[in-house]
Design an enzyme around this catalytic site. Structure first.
Site, PDB file in Angstrom:
ATOM      1  N   MET A  30       0.990  -2.300   2.119  1.00  0.00           N
ATOM      2  CA  MET A  30       1.571  -3.538   1.616  1.00  0.00           C
ATOM      3  C   MET A  30       2.226  -4.303   2.772  1.00  0.00           C
ATOM      4  O   MET A  30       3.042  -5.201   2.546  1.00  0.00           O
ATOM      5  CB  MET A  30       2.573  -3.251   0.496  1.00  0.00           C
ATOM      6  CG  MET A  30       1.880  -2.602  -0.706  1.00  0.00           C
ATOM      7  SD  MET A  30       2.726  -2.858  -2.273  1.00  0.00           S
ATOM      8  CE  MET A  30       4.282  -2.087  -1.959  1.00  0.00           C
ATOM      9  N   LEU A  33       4.632  -3.372   8.572  1.00  0.00           N
ATOM     10  CA  LEU A  33       4.201  -2.074   9.104  1.00  0.00           C
ATOM     11  C   LEU A  33       5.228  -1.443  10.039  1.00  0.00           C
ATOM     12  O   LEU A  33       5.877  -2.135  10.826  1.00  0.00           O
ATOM     13  CB  LEU A  33       2.874  -2.250   9.850  1.00  0.00           C
ATOM     14  CG  LEU A  33       1.739  -2.859   9.013  1.00  0.00           C
ATOM     15  CD1 LEU A  33       0.471  -2.968   9.840  1.00  0.00           C
ATOM     16  CD2 LEU A  33       1.485  -2.040   7.742  1.00  0.00           C
ATOM     17  N   HIS A  37       2.944   3.776   9.243  1.00  0.00           N
ATOM     18  CA  HIS A  37       1.635   3.162   8.963  1.00  0.00           C
ATOM     19  C   HIS A  37       0.713   3.310  10.177  1.00  0.00           C
ATOM     20  O   HIS A  37      -0.487   3.572  10.033  1.00  0.00           O
ATOM     21  CB  HIS A  37       1.783   1.660   8.693  1.00  0.00           C
ATOM     22  CG  HIS A  37       2.537   1.312   7.445  1.00  0.00           C
ATOM     23  ND1 HIS A  37       3.768   0.724   7.461  1.00  0.00           N
ATOM     24  CD2 HIS A  37       2.199   1.464   6.141  1.00  0.00           C
ATOM     25  CE1 HIS A  37       4.172   0.516   6.211  1.00  0.00           C
ATOM     26  NE2 HIS A  37       3.252   0.958   5.399  1.00  0.00           N
ATOM     27  N   GLY A 152      -0.095   8.109   3.116  1.00  0.00           N
ATOM     28  CA  GLY A 152       1.072   8.834   3.632  1.00  0.00           C
ATOM     29  C   GLY A 152       1.618   9.794   2.582  1.00  0.00           C
ATOM     30  O   GLY A 152       1.541   9.529   1.382  1.00  0.00           O
ATOM     31  N   ASP A 155       4.814   9.089  -0.175  1.00  0.00           N
ATOM     32  CA  ASP A 155       4.519   8.753  -1.568  1.00  0.00           C
ATOM     33  C   ASP A 155       3.691   9.899  -2.156  1.00  0.00           C
ATOM     34  O   ASP A 155       2.501   9.741  -2.447  1.00  0.00           O
ATOM     35  CB  ASP A 155       3.769   7.415  -1.636  1.00  0.00           C
ATOM     36  CG  ASP A 155       4.628   6.288  -1.109  1.00  0.00           C
ATOM     37  OD1 ASP A 155       5.624   5.971  -1.753  1.00  0.00           O
ATOM     38  OD2 ASP A 155       4.317   5.749  -0.023  1.00  0.00           O
ATOM     39  N   GLN A 158       2.087   9.383  -5.552  1.00  0.00           N
ATOM     40  CA  GLN A 158       0.997   8.404  -5.427  1.00  0.00           C
ATOM     41  C   GLN A 158      -0.268   9.100  -4.903  1.00  0.00           C
ATOM     42  O   GLN A 158      -1.381   8.867  -5.391  1.00  0.00           O
ATOM     43  CB  GLN A 158       1.414   7.282  -4.480  1.00  0.00           C
ATOM     44  CG  GLN A 158       0.280   6.364  -4.066  1.00  0.00           C
ATOM     45  CD  GLN A 158       0.762   5.158  -3.280  1.00  0.00           C
ATOM     46  OE1 GLN A 158       1.261   4.211  -3.843  1.00  0.00           O
ATOM     47  NE2 GLN A 158       0.599   5.187  -1.959  1.00  0.00           N
ATOM     48  N   SER A 190      10.050   3.867   5.998  1.00  0.00           N
ATOM     49  CA  SER A 190       9.619   3.133   4.812  1.00  0.00           C
ATOM     50  C   SER A 190       9.855   1.647   5.051  1.00  0.00           C
ATOM     51  O   SER A 190      10.839   1.269   5.706  1.00  0.00           O
ATOM     52  CB  SER A 190      10.459   3.587   3.605  1.00  0.00           C
ATOM     53  OG  SER A 190      10.363   2.650   2.559  1.00  0.00           O
TER      54      SER A 190
END
Ligand code: PAF
Length: 284
Positions: A30, A33, A37, A152, A155, A158, A190
């Protein structure tokens, strides 16, 4: 590196790569970064010929009153970081491109529900969140047609939802995961850490401290998980967090039994208006 905004342009590029027999790895994000990421991108590069990274703040995975509006949009800076990281393509569609109004035509948008696992822990606190995630990831998989996709482990839930999605809908995509990348304080990196003041950032490392200490106690032989969860939540409350949950689960997120060998301890807690999540995986 190309920045592509439309599905049709991306499809054309993907068709060339497929024609040339290239292995494609996909890193959905999203944006805003950070080093975490970029490590996903590095892993993708080591696993494939071509790396495609998406940057899309997905409205469908934010609930009412959550931070969709405030979520940082930093496309220019993100694109520069991805270029330095040797990413091949940035896919940065608009919300209309991903969720065209004309689709509505009086009908609701089609959504992908991964039942069960989407309804516990974060899913219980954020109803509809994982349906939003599963829907956008399924759309991306159909557009990008990656051989592999990298997520990652911060999460954690997720990641389990995505694995279930891939299995249930037979997506020919190998799911890879990367360990949590942490600040020197232990705080998991994060995009939401940017909402924290310097003082809150120090405070936020308390989540890592208590997860780490809980992990150590389990490794030392403690199996009174309910008490460990309660003590960890009390610690976080004392440190100024509003605790959503601290839970010790089996690796598949089912409740553990005495013999469970692979565990994960997960926490979600807020500092001010910033909700933070973190976890530690434990092998006994
Ligand atoms: O983890 C994230 O950043 C998002 O949930 C994802 C996977 C990019 C879907 O919007």
């Amino acid at each position: 590196m190309n920045i592509i905004h439309t599905i049709s342009a991306l499809r054309q590029q993907v068709a060339h790569y497929k024609h040339d027999g290239k292995i494609i790895a996909f890193v959905p994000t999203m944006g805003n970064l950070h080093q975490g990421h970029l490590q996903l991108v590095a892993m993708a590069l080591s696993e494939a010929d071509i790396v495609i990274c998406s940057i899309f703040v997905n409205p469908l995975q934010f609930g009412e009153g959550e931070d969709f509006e405030q979520y940082p949009r930093t496309l220019e800076a993100d694109a520069e970081k991805l270029k330095q990281a040797a990413c091949d393509i940035v896919f940065a569609p608009s919300a209309d491109e991903m969720y065209p109004q004309s689709d509505a035509d009086g009908w609701d948008q089609t959504q992908v529900i991964v039942p069960g696992i989407s309804e516990i822990l974060d899913g219980a606190s954020r109803p509809g969140h994982f349906t939003g995630v599963a829907t956008i990831v399924a759309k991306f998989f159909n557009i990008v047609q990656p051989d592999k996709a990298v997520f990652g482990e911060k999460d954690y839930q997720q990641l389990q939802v995505i694995k279930q999605l891939v299995k249930a809908l037979c997506f020919p995509v190998e799911i890879l995961s990367h360990a949590i990348v942490r600040e020197a304080s232990g705080l998991a990196m994060s995009s939401r850490n940017g909402f924290l003041s310097n003082e809150q950032k120090q405070q936020a490392a308390g989540i890592y401290k208590i997860l780490h200490s809980t992990e150590q106690q389990i490794l030392d032989g403690r199996r009174d998980y309910a008490l460990l969860e309660q003590k960890a939540a009390e610690f976080l409350n004392q440190q100024g967090f509003v605790v959503d949950y601290v839970q010790i689960r089996a690796a598949d997120l089912s409740p553990p039994i005495e013999q469970t060998k692979n565990l994960v301890v997960l926490a979600a807690a807020s500092l001010g208006s910033t909700r933070l999540i973190d976890n530690r995986q434990i092998s006994l």
